[in-house]
Write an enzyme that holds these catalytic residues in place. Structure first.
Site, PDB file in Angstrom:
ATOM      1  N   HIS A  62       0.936  -1.425   0.020  1.00 26.95           N
ATOM      2  CA  HIS A  62      -0.072   0.075   0.047  1.00 26.95           C
ATOM      3  C   HIS A  62       0.926   1.175   0.065  1.00 26.95           C
ATOM      4  O   HIS A  62       0.686   2.086  -0.895  1.00 26.95           O
ATOM      5  CB  HIS A  62      -1.019  -0.052   1.342  1.00 26.95           C
ATOM      6  CG  HIS A  62      -2.008  -0.978   1.167  1.00 26.95           C
ATOM      7  ND1 HIS A  62      -2.030  -1.867   2.242  1.00 26.95           N
ATOM      8  CD2 HIS A  62      -3.062  -1.438   0.333  1.00 26.95           C
ATOM      9  CE1 HIS A  62      -3.187  -2.644   2.323  1.00 26.95           C
ATOM     10  NE2 HIS A  62      -3.586  -2.550   0.884  1.00 26.95           N
ATOM     11  N   ARG A  72      -2.082  -5.732  -8.193  1.00 21.52           N
ATOM     12  CA  ARG A  72      -0.765  -6.596  -8.154  1.00 21.52           C
ATOM     13  C   ARG A  72      -0.742  -7.488  -9.064  1.00 21.52           C
ATOM     14  O   ARG A  72       0.221  -7.883  -9.617  1.00 21.52           O
ATOM     15  CB  ARG A  72      -0.923  -7.433  -6.812  1.00 21.52           C
ATOM     16  CG  ARG A  72      -0.823  -6.447  -5.663  1.00 21.52           C
ATOM     17  CD  ARG A  72      -0.862  -7.392  -4.388  1.00 21.52           C
ATOM     18  NE  ARG A  72      -2.243  -7.964  -4.496  1.00 21.52           N
ATOM     19  CZ  ARG A  72      -3.396  -7.677  -3.645  1.00 21.52           C
ATOM     20  NH1 ARG A  72      -2.961  -6.959  -2.489  1.00 21.52           N
ATOM     21  NH2 ARG A  72      -4.475  -8.420  -3.813  1.00 21.52           N
ATOM     22  N   SER A 126      -2.554  -7.460   2.399  1.00 20.59           N
ATOM     23  CA  SER A 126      -3.227  -7.441   3.895  1.00 20.59           C
ATOM     24  C   SER A 126      -3.643  -8.819   4.225  1.00 20.59           C
ATOM     25  O   SER A 126      -3.541  -9.303   5.493  1.00 20.59           O
ATOM     26  CB  SER A 126      -4.548  -6.418   3.889  1.00 20.59           C
ATOM     27  OG  SER A 126      -4.071  -5.327   3.828  1.00 20.59           O
ATOM     28  N   LYS A 161     -16.458  -6.825   5.715  1.00 20.10           N
ATOM     29  CA  LYS A 161     -15.480  -7.693   5.426  1.00 20.10           C
ATOM     30  C   LYS A 161     -14.685  -8.261   6.722  1.00 20.10           C
ATOM     31  O   LYS A 161     -13.834  -9.114   6.488  1.00 20.10           O
ATOM     32  CB  LYS A 161     -14.367  -6.632   4.860  1.00 20.10           C
ATOM     33  CG  LYS A 161     -14.486  -6.392   3.376  1.00 20.10           C
ATOM     34  CD  LYS A 161     -13.141  -5.857   2.815  1.00 20.10           C
ATOM     35  CE  LYS A 161     -13.413  -5.760   1.314  1.00 20.10           C
ATOM     36  NZ  LYS A 161     -11.995  -4.908   0.723  1.00 20.10           N
TER      37      LYS A 161
END
Length: 165
Positions: free
Chosen positions: A29, A102, A140, A53
């Protein structure tokens, strides 16, 4: 809507929002944040509450992690939010959203989100940035897995975040 606002001295500047759950904020990030600051005069790191989430860390902790990780970056401001990103961008008079990609697997979801956002606000642009190769695998999700299983994750998050944990 244009991505310019007048400043007190009559000049203009450009802003962008980089949003996410940041559960927790990672070196990947931060790679995107730093690269965005080389393009924009101000980058807003917007930490989504995202209760659906089931984040590992509270919204307050995640906002604090982001603030600590970016405290030495003059062009960065951190905010927490619990509304649609499009609404936040409109409220802040920002029409550029930064997203990180990514891998190809990220692209389909991010493309759909970009299109959905622009269907709500046609002036909203999404700029996709790829992290450097050394951060391409960092997420993450990987960090949370390592935390849950007592694995080493110190090399994947900013040192300022480690201090907060």
């Amino acid at each position: 809507m244009q991505n310019k606002e007048k400043t007190n001295n009559g000049g203009t500047y450009k802003k962008a929002i980089y949003s996410g759950t940041f559960d927790p904020i990672t070196n990947g990030h931060m790679d995107i944040v730093r690269r965005a600051t080389s393009i924009f005069e101000e980058v807003i790191v917007a930490v989504a509450k995202s209760e659906r989430k089931n984040p590992m860390f509270s919204h307050e902790q995640r906002v604090n992690f982001a603030k600590e990780a970016t405290k030495d970056l003059e062009k960065v401001t951190v905010v927490g939010f619990d509304i649609l990103l499009v609404e936040l961008a409109t409220q802040m008079k920002i029409n550029t959203i930064i997203r990180g990609l990514r891998a190809v697997s990220d692209f389909e979801y991010e493309l759909q989100m970009g299109y959905a956002n622009s269907s709500i606000n046609k002036d909203l642009e999404t700029l996709y940035l790829m992290p450097t190769l050394k951060n391409a695998f960092v997420s993450s999700t990987i960090v949370r897995e390592l935390i849950m299983f007592n694995g080493s994750f110190c090399h994947l998050v900013p040192k300022e975040v480690l201090k907060c944990m």
